[in-house]
Design an enzyme around this catalytic site. Structure first.
Site, PDB file in Angstrom:
ATOM      1  N   GLU A  78       7.096  21.742  -3.231  1.00 27.03           N
ATOM      2  CA  GLU A  78       6.119  22.482  -2.511  1.00 27.03           C
ATOM      3  C   GLU A  78       5.738  23.768  -3.421  1.00 27.03           C
ATOM      4  OE1 GLU A  78       7.144  24.126   1.341  1.00 27.03           O
ATOM      5  OE2 GLU A  78       5.010  24.722   1.860  1.00 27.03           O
ATOM      6  N   GLU A 125     -10.439   4.882   9.127  1.00 23.26           N
ATOM      7  CA  GLU A 125     -10.784   4.473   7.652  1.00 23.26           C
ATOM      8  C   GLU A 125     -11.435   2.957   7.384  1.00 23.26           C
ATOM      9  OE1 GLU A 125      -7.047   5.346   6.034  1.00 23.26           O
ATOM     10  OE2 GLU A 125      -7.498   7.544   5.831  1.00 23.26           O
ATOM     11  N   ARG A 159     -11.435  17.544  10.123  1.00 21.29           N
ATOM     12  CA  ARG A 159     -10.681  16.577  10.296  1.00 21.29           C
ATOM     13  C   ARG A 159      -9.400  16.894  11.132  1.00 21.29           C
ATOM     14  NH1 ARG A 159      -8.302  12.912   5.275  1.00 21.29           N
ATOM     15  NH2 ARG A 159      -6.610  12.077   6.318  1.00 21.29           N
ATOM     16  N   ASN A 202      -3.375  -1.887   7.781  1.00 20.24           N
ATOM     17  CA  ASN A 202      -4.543  -2.232   7.295  1.00 20.24           C
ATOM     18  C   ASN A 202      -4.416  -3.705   7.351  1.00 20.24           C
ATOM     19  OD1 ASN A 202      -6.067   0.120   7.028  1.00 20.24           O
ATOM     20  ND2 ASN A 202      -4.875   0.745   5.236  1.00 20.24           N
ATOM     21  N   GLU A 253       0.730  -1.242  -0.057  1.00 20.51           N
ATOM     22  CA  GLU A 253      -0.036  -0.008  -0.080  1.00 20.51           C
ATOM     23  C   GLU A 253       0.954   1.202   0.073  1.00 20.51           C
ATOM     24  OE1 GLU A 253      -3.529  -0.216   2.467  1.00 20.51           O
ATOM     25  OE2 GLU A 253      -3.692   1.735   2.710  1.00 20.51           O
ATOM     26  N   ARG A 254       0.746   2.137  -0.825  1.00 17.80           N
ATOM     27  CA  ARG A 254       1.549   3.165  -1.113  1.00 17.80           C
ATOM     28  C   ARG A 254       2.922   2.848  -1.403  1.00 17.80           C
ATOM     29  NH1 ARG A 254      -3.020   5.771  -2.432  1.00 17.80           N
ATOM     30  NH2 ARG A 254      -4.277   5.809  -0.444  1.00 17.80           N
ATOM     31  N   ASP A 269      -2.754  14.404   6.744  1.00 18.37           N
ATOM     32  CA  ASP A 269      -2.074  13.189   6.195  1.00 18.37           C
ATOM     33  C   ASP A 269      -0.781  13.600   5.419  1.00 18.37           C
ATOM     34  OD1 ASP A 269      -1.744  10.517   5.875  1.00 18.37           O
ATOM     35  OD2 ASP A 269      -3.320  10.219   4.593  1.00 18.37           O
ATOM     36  N   LYS A 302      -3.874  -0.008  13.810  1.00 16.81           N
ATOM     37  CA  LYS A 302      -4.795   1.140  13.330  1.00 16.81           C
ATOM     38  C   LYS A 302      -6.210   0.653  13.807  1.00 16.81           C
ATOM     39  CE  LYS A 302      -5.753   2.983   8.990  1.00 16.81           C
ATOM     40  NZ  LYS A 302      -5.460   3.197   7.398  1.00 16.81           N
ATOM     41  N   GLU A 342       4.111   9.076  -0.731  1.00 13.65           N
ATOM     42  CA  GLU A 342       2.380   9.209  -1.080  1.00 13.65           C
ATOM     43  C   GLU A 342       2.131  10.618  -1.665  1.00 13.65           C
ATOM     44  OE1 GLU A 342      -0.093   7.919   1.699  1.00 13.65           O
ATOM     45  OE2 GLU A 342      -2.084   8.188   0.682  1.00 13.65           O
ATOM     46  N   TRP A 354     -13.764  13.204   2.657  1.00 18.26           N
ATOM     47  CA  TRP A 354     -12.633  13.114   3.336  1.00 18.26           C
ATOM     48  C   TRP A 354     -12.201  14.361   4.265  1.00 18.26           C
ATOM     49  CZ3 TRP A 354     -10.928   7.877   3.663  1.00 18.26           C
ATOM     50  CH2 TRP A 354     -11.475   7.060   2.510  1.00 18.26           C
ATOM     51  N   LYS A 364       1.034  11.038  13.578  1.00 21.57           N
ATOM     52  CA  LYS A 364       1.441  11.724  12.383  1.00 21.57           C
ATOM     53  C   LYS A 364       1.970  13.055  12.507  1.00 21.57           C
ATOM     54  CE  LYS A 364      -1.320   8.896   9.143  1.00 21.57           C
ATOM     55  NZ  LYS A 364      -1.728   8.586   8.022  1.00 21.57           N
TER      56      LYS A 364
END
Lengths: 660, 660
Positions: free
Chosen positions: A493, A268, A318, A184, A142-143, A347, A264, A375, A523, A342
Site C-alpha cells: 500500500e 463489461e 463508478r 466471462n 484470466e488474471r 475493483d 456475470k 491482480e 473505466w 465485491k
C-alpha cells in the site's frame, strides 16, 4: 505435471508423543466424506508419526473416533475435538464436519500442538465458502499468475490426480464450493452446461464430493440464444424460461452434485437482462426458478457499472453503480439467489472502503467476494498477504442495525438470518508446481479458506499456522515468514497508489506503476491530480457516493476531518499542502510512504535471506528471485509516483531525497 | 478477395480528342517490360477512350511509338514523351523507361491533359525507389492498417492476380524494388531464403519483373544458426561466411530477379553483429561479399538504439544513437551495402528534425526511409497526407558540402556520386479492397512513388494528380480533395504532440493520446513535462544531440532563439510562459493549436460531405465514416493534451475555453 503439497507438506516428527492416538481409528459413519476423513488421518499418521493406522473394531479400542452426533450447536459442518483418556473423539452432525475436524487435528499434528486434554468446538462462520476460478477452456486463466489451468486444457475438461489434490487442499481449509470456469463465459465454456462436457464434469463433481465440495459453473446469460437457437435471452420470455427449465433439468440429472451457477451479467460487455429492459432480479429469478427443484443456487455478481464512461464527466461515479443498480431490487430475488458483492465499490484495489451494498441490502442473500488472485496487489510476484485486509473488511461496522452489523455478521447470515450466504475468493491457483506461483501467495489461499470457516481467527495466527504447516515447525522460520507476511500488505500500500485513490497501474494487465494509466480512459477510475492536489470528491458536493452508507458512516466519510485518512483521497480532493494527523503534508506523506514502502521490501528481502538453508532450496530460490524483482519493482513504483507528483506539484521533498 | 484499382481507376472519356494516338502502337523492344508497357497502353486506350489498339507494322503507321534510344540524358529508367504530327514517341534507353513513360502518358490521359505538342523528359531522381512491406507469414502486418497481407497467408507465399495488380500499381508510380516481408524476421520468415519457398518466390519475382520491379527479402542475421545449425552467426567466423556464400549462391540461382536483402540487426531485440563484438560493417560486409557475385544488394537499417533505457537517466539520448553507432563506420561498408536511414533520429513522429546521419555520412551509400504506414500519424483512420513532410525532409540543407547538400541530393547520389541509393517507404498496403484502408491514404502511396521518381514534384501537384486519377477529372472534386489532403498533416500536428516533442501516444499500438504513455518507459522517448515547462535539452548543456549536425545546423538548433519553433521542444526545455514568435506563450500555443487542429478536422469533414454524390457512394461512405471518427478522436487528443498541461501548469486558457 508435478505438484507439491503446499501446507499439506508433512514432515516426519522425531518425537513419539502422539503416536498412540494414530494407531487405531474408528468411524461411525461410512459415507464417502467420512471415508476421506479416515484416509487423511491414516496418511497424516503415516507421514508425520510413522504410524500404520488400523481400523478399530469398536470405539473403545480406538485412539481416534469419528462420531456422528445430534447436536445443533455443532451442526453438519462444525466439529468438536475432544481428547479423553487416550482417545480423541471427532464429533459432528455430518460427515463434512468429521472431515474438517480431521484436518484440524492434522494441523495440530503438523504444528506439534498438544493433543492431551484437547477440547475444542468449531462451527463454520459462513454457510458458503467458495473459490471462484477464472479458468478458460483453452487452459489460460484470466488474471492467473501461477501457470495455466488444471481444470481445462485445449477446450477439454481435465480430470486427473490434480483434481483430487486440489479438492483435498481446498477441503483442508474448509472450502465447500468451487466455481471452476471464468465468469466471462465465452466460446466452448458456454457449452459446459450441455451434454458435451457432462461425463467429465460429473467425474470431477464426484471427486469434489469426496471432499465435501460442491461443483459450481459460471453461466452465459445468452446461452438460450447461443445454444438453444432462440432469438432472445429475455428472462420474461416464456420460451427462454422453458429452455432454462429443460437445461437445468438435464444438467442436474447429469451432475447431481452440482451446486449451481455463478453469473456475470450486464457487466463489461457480458450479456444480461438489460438488453431486454429487464432487471437483474428478472434475470436471476428465471434461472433460480429453473434450478430450484434441484436445490440449485444462482449466484449473481453485483459488478455492474458503466465501463464506457467519459473521463471528462465528473458526475458519473463508478463507485455508486453497485448500490444504484441493486438496492432497488432488495427483496425481489428468489430464496435460492445470492448476490455476490465485491468487498469494495471499485475493483479489488489495495485499499477501498467497504461496498455500500454491504449493510445496504437487508432482504437479499449476500456473498462477500474478495480476490486472492493478486491482480492489483503484485500479481504473485510481490508478496502481499491479504488476510489483514480481509479482517478489516469483515470487521467493518455497517450500522445496518443495532448489534450484529459487521460485514462478517451480514455474510454469515447472523444479521438477517439468511441461510444462503458466505464468502467467495477469486482464486490464485494454477498448474505451477507450488499452485500459486509465489510460494508465499499460498498463505492467501490458506488464509482465505480458514477465515471463511473461522472468521474470528487472526491474520497473524493464520500466517503462523500456514508457515508452520508449510515449512515445518521451526520457530525461527515461522516467525520470520510471519513477519514478512504481516508487513507485506502495508508495504504494498505504501509504495503504490496513496490513501485509497487506487489504480495508477498499467492498463489491461494491471501490473506496474502508471499514474495516468487510467486517468483519461473509459473505466471510471480517476485520480484527478493537478498542480494543487488530487482525489475524488465523493461527498454531497461531489458524486454523493458517501451518502450511500448508513448515516454513521456517511457522516464519517462526508467530512474531511473525520474521514479515515487511509481513504482520504477516495472520498475527497485534497491539496498537497493539507496537513494529515501525523503533521505531515499530503505531498510529504506521499514521498515518505513511498520511500518507506520500498525500504520495507529491502527488509523483507533481508529477512527472507536469513532463511537460506532453513527451508528447501528450490522454495528458497523461487521466493528469493521474486523478492529481488519486488525490490527493483517497488523502487520503480516509488520513483514513478514520487516523480509524477513532484513534477506536478513542484514541492520538494523535505528530506531532499532523489526524485527524478 | 476483390480489389479496386486505386489511381488506376479508368473512366471512359466523352471526348474523342486523343483517340487517334491510341489506335495503333509500335514497339521497338520486345522485352517483357516493353510488352507490359504496350499492354498498359492498350488497356488505357480501351477503357478510357474506347479504342481497340492494334499493333502497327512500322513506326510510321503508329499513333504511339515505343523507341529504344541511346541517350545518356534519358538513361535506362528515364523517358522522353514527344508528340509530333499525330504520333507520340516514348523514348528510353531501357524498357523500364518505356513503361514509366507509358504510365506517364496514361496519367495525362486520365487527367485529360493535352497531348498535342507534348514534349517532356523525365529521369528518375533516385536509383532505388522501394517499398518495404512489414508483412508476416501468418498474414498479419506489423503496423498494418489495411487488412491482412496479400503476400503471405497461413505461413505460405501467395502468388495470384493481386500480385500482378500490386506490381502494376507500384510500377505506375515508378517503384522499382519491393521488400515483401517484415524486417523483424521470425519463425518461418527466416526460411524464405531456403528452397522451401523458392518456387513461389521465383514466380512472384517474375511477375514483379514484368513491371520492372526487383524483389527483395528481409533477412534474419541469425539464419546461420537457425537454418544452418551453426553455433554462431559471427560475421568474422569462416564457417558463417561460407554458409552465407552457399546460401546466396543457392537463392540467386533459384530467384535470378532477386535484388538483395534488407536487414534489421541489433535493433529492438533482433540478432546482429554486436553479439560477437563485431561492428555493423562486419555484419553487413559478410552478407555483401556473399551476394556480390550475383549483383545482390544488402540494405542495412540504421535503426539501432538502446531500447532498455532507464527513464531516470537524462544523459542517454536515443536521438544520438544512429549517428553514434554508424558515423565511425563511414567508408567501411562494401559498395553493394546501403545504409537505410529513417528520416528522423527517433521514429516516424509527426515532426522530427532530419536525422543527423544524413549529411554526416559522406562515404556510404544511403537510402532515406520514410513511413507511409501511418503508425504515428493516425493509422489510416485519420487523414494525414505525408508528402508535404517528405518534401521538407528532402529539401533540408545539411550543409555537408557547398552546393548539392540537401537530403534529396544525398540520397539521389548527386552529392557523393553514389549509384546505390534512393528512397524507401514502409508501405501502407493490405488486402483491403481499396489497398490502404482509408481511401485518402492511397495518396501517400501514390505520392511516395511519384516523389521518389521525381523529387521536385510538388506536394499539391501530386495530390491533384492523385485525386484526378482516382476520382475522375472533376475540378470541384480534385480541388476539394486536394484541400483536405493539404490541410491534413498540419492539422494532425496541431492536435497531437506539440512542437516536435513527439510520442504522447498509447504504448505498443501507438494509437490515440496518452501524454505519459512513454514517459516512464524504457524506450528513450520522453517529454519531461513538469509544472513549469517541458521539452528535452539536446544542446551542449543537455544531451548534445544538436552538435551531431554540421555547424550551420548545430548552431541553429543549439540556441533557443534560432531553433525552428516547430522543433523547439525537441531541442530545448521551454517554460510554459516562454513567448513564441507569434507573441503567444508556449502554453497558450498548446491550447490554441489543439483547438485549431480539432477545428480543422471539422472543416475537413464538411469539405468531404460536400462531395456526396460526386464520387462513388461506397468510397464516399468509407471516408465519411473515418472522418466522423477522426472528428471525435481529434477532440479526444485536444482534450487530453490540453487537460494534461492545464492540470500540470494551472495556467488558464486566455480564451476561457473548456478544459477539463
Amino acid at each position: 505435471m508435478s505438484y507439491e503439497n503446499a501446507w499439506l507438506t508433512y514432515r516426519m516428527r522425531q518425537d513419539s508423543r502422539d503416536k498412540k492416538y494414530f494407531s487405531k481409528v474408528y468411524a461411525e459413519d461410512e459415507s464417502i466424506v467420512a471415508v476421506t476423513a479416515v484416509k487423511e488421518l491414516e496418511r497424516a499418521g503415516r507421514e508425520i508419526l510413522g504410524v500404520r493406522m488400523e481400523q478399530a473394531g469398536c470405539a473403545a479400542e480406538a485412539g481416534i473416533c469419528l462420531r456422528l452426533v445430534s447436536d445443533p450447536a455443532i451442526g453438519e459442518e462444525g466439529y468438536q475435538l475432544r481428547e479423553e483418556e487416550g482417545c480423541i473423539t471427532i464429533s459432528s452432525e455430518g460427515a463434512r464436519g468429521l472431515l474438517y475436524g480431521s484436518f484440524a487435528l492434522i494441523r495440530r499434528l503438523q504444528m506439534e500442538l498438544p493433543l492431551e486434554g484437547l477440547c475444542m468446538l468449531e462451527t463454520p462462520s459462513n454457510p458458503l465458502r467458495m473459490l471462484n476460478h477464472w479458468d478458460n477452456m483453452d487452459g489460460s486463466i484470466e488474471r492467473g499468475y501461477s501457470g495455466n489451468s488444471f481444470f481445462f486444457k485445449d477446450e477439454k475438461v481435465i480430470v486427473d490426480e490434480r483434481t483430487r489434490a486440489y479438492a483435498r487442499m481446498a477441503a483442508s481449509v474448509g472450502i465447500n464450493a468451487s466455481v471452476i470456469n471464468n465468469v466471462n463465459v465465452r466460446g466452448n465454456a458456454t457449452k459446459l452446461i450441455t451434454e458435451e462436457y457432462g461425463k467429465e464434469l460429473r467425474e470431477m463433481s464426484e471427486i469434489f464430493a469426496e471432499y465435501g465440495i460442491r461443483l459450481f459453473l459460471s453461466l452465459n446469460f445468452a446461452a438460450p440464444m447461443e445454444l438453444g437457437g432462440l432469438d432472445s435471452a429475455d428472462p420474461l420470455d416464456g420460451q427462454v424460461a422453458a429452455w432454462w427449465k429443460d437445461t437445468m433439468e438435464d444438467i442436474f440429472r447429469r451432475i447431481p452434485n452440482l451446486g449451481g451457477f455463478l453469473v456475470k451479467a450486464d457487466s463489461e460487455g457480458r450479456p444480461g437482462p438489460f438488453t431486454y429492459g429487464r432487471t437483474h432480479a428478472d434475470g436471476a429469478n428465471v434461472l433460480a426458478d429453473a434450478a430450484a427443484p434441484y436445490g440449485g443456487i444462482i449466484i449473481w455478481r453485483c459488478f455492474v457499472y458503466n465501463c464506457q464512461q467519459d473521463w471528462r464527466d465528473r458526475k458519473t461515479d463508478r463507485a455508486r453503480a453497485g448500490y444504484d443498480n441493486f438496492m432497488p431490487l432488495d427483496g425481489k430475488f428468489r430464496d435460492n439467489v445470492i448476490l455476490q458483492i465485491k468487498n469494495g465499490p471499485m475493483d479489488f484495489q489495495v485499499r477501498e472502503p467497504v461496498s455500500s451494498l454491504l449493510g445496504g441490502l437487508t432482504d437479499t442473500n449476500q456473498i462477500l467476494e474478495v480476490q486472492i488472485a493478486q491482480e492489483y496487489t503484485g500479481q504473485q510476484r510481490h508478496v502481499c498477504y491479504l488476510i489483514p485486509m480481509f479482517k478489516e473488511i469483515l470487521g467493518f461496522h455497517t450500522y445496518c442495525c443495532g448489534g450484529q452489523d459487521t460485514v462478517a455478521d451480514i455474510v454469515s447470515g447472523r444479521t438477517w438470518g439468511q441461510k444462503s450466504c458466505g464468502m467467495a475468493a477469486v482464486a490464485n491457483t494454477g498448474n505451477d508446481d507450488n499452485w500459486t506461483g509465489h510460494d508465499l501467495a499460498a498463505a492467501n489461499l490458506y488464509g482465505f479458506g480458514r477465515l471463511s470457516f473461522q472468521t474470528d481467527a487472526g491474520a497473524r495466527e493464520l500466517a503462523e499456522e500456514w508457515a508452520a504447516c508449510t515449512f515445518g515447525n521451526d520457530r525461527v522460520v515461522t516467525e520470520t515468514v510471519t513477519k514478512i507476511l504481516m508487513m507485506s500488505w502495508p508495504a504494498y500500500e505504501k509504495y503504490t497508489a496513496p490513501l485509497g485513490i487506487g489504480w495508477m497501474v498499467n492498463p489491461n494487465h494491471h501490473y506496474g506503476p502508471n499514474v495516468d494509466g487510467y486517468e483519461y480512459d473509459r473505466w471510471g477510475t480517476y485520480h484527478r491530480a493537478d498542480h494543487l492536489g488530487l482525489g475524488i470528491d465523493r461527498s454531497r458536493q461531489g458524486t454523493g457516493y458517501a451518502q450511500q452508507y448508513r448515516k454513521e458512516n456517511a457522516d464519517l466519510y462526508e467530512d474531511i476531518k473525520t474521514c479515515p485518512e487511509e481513504l482520504l483521497l477516495f472520498f475527497h480532493y485534497i491539496p498537497y499542502t493539507y496537513r494529515l494527523k501525523s503533521g505531515k503534508t499530503l505531498i510529504q506523506h506521499i514521498y515518505d510512504t513511498h520511500f518507506e514502502g520500498a525500504g520495507d521490501v529491502e527488509s523483507m528481502d533481508i529477512l527472507w535471506s536469513s532463511l537460506e538453508g532453513k527451508i528447501p532450496e528450490r522454495v528458497y530460490k523461487r521466493v528469493k528471485e521474486r523478492l529481488e524483482h519486488q525490490k527493483e519493482h517497488s523502487k520503480e513504483w516509488r520513483d514513478q509516483i514520487n516523480t509524477y507528483f513532484f513534477r506536478k506539484s513542484m514541492i520538494p521533498d523535505e528530506k531532499g531525497r532523489q526524485i527524478y
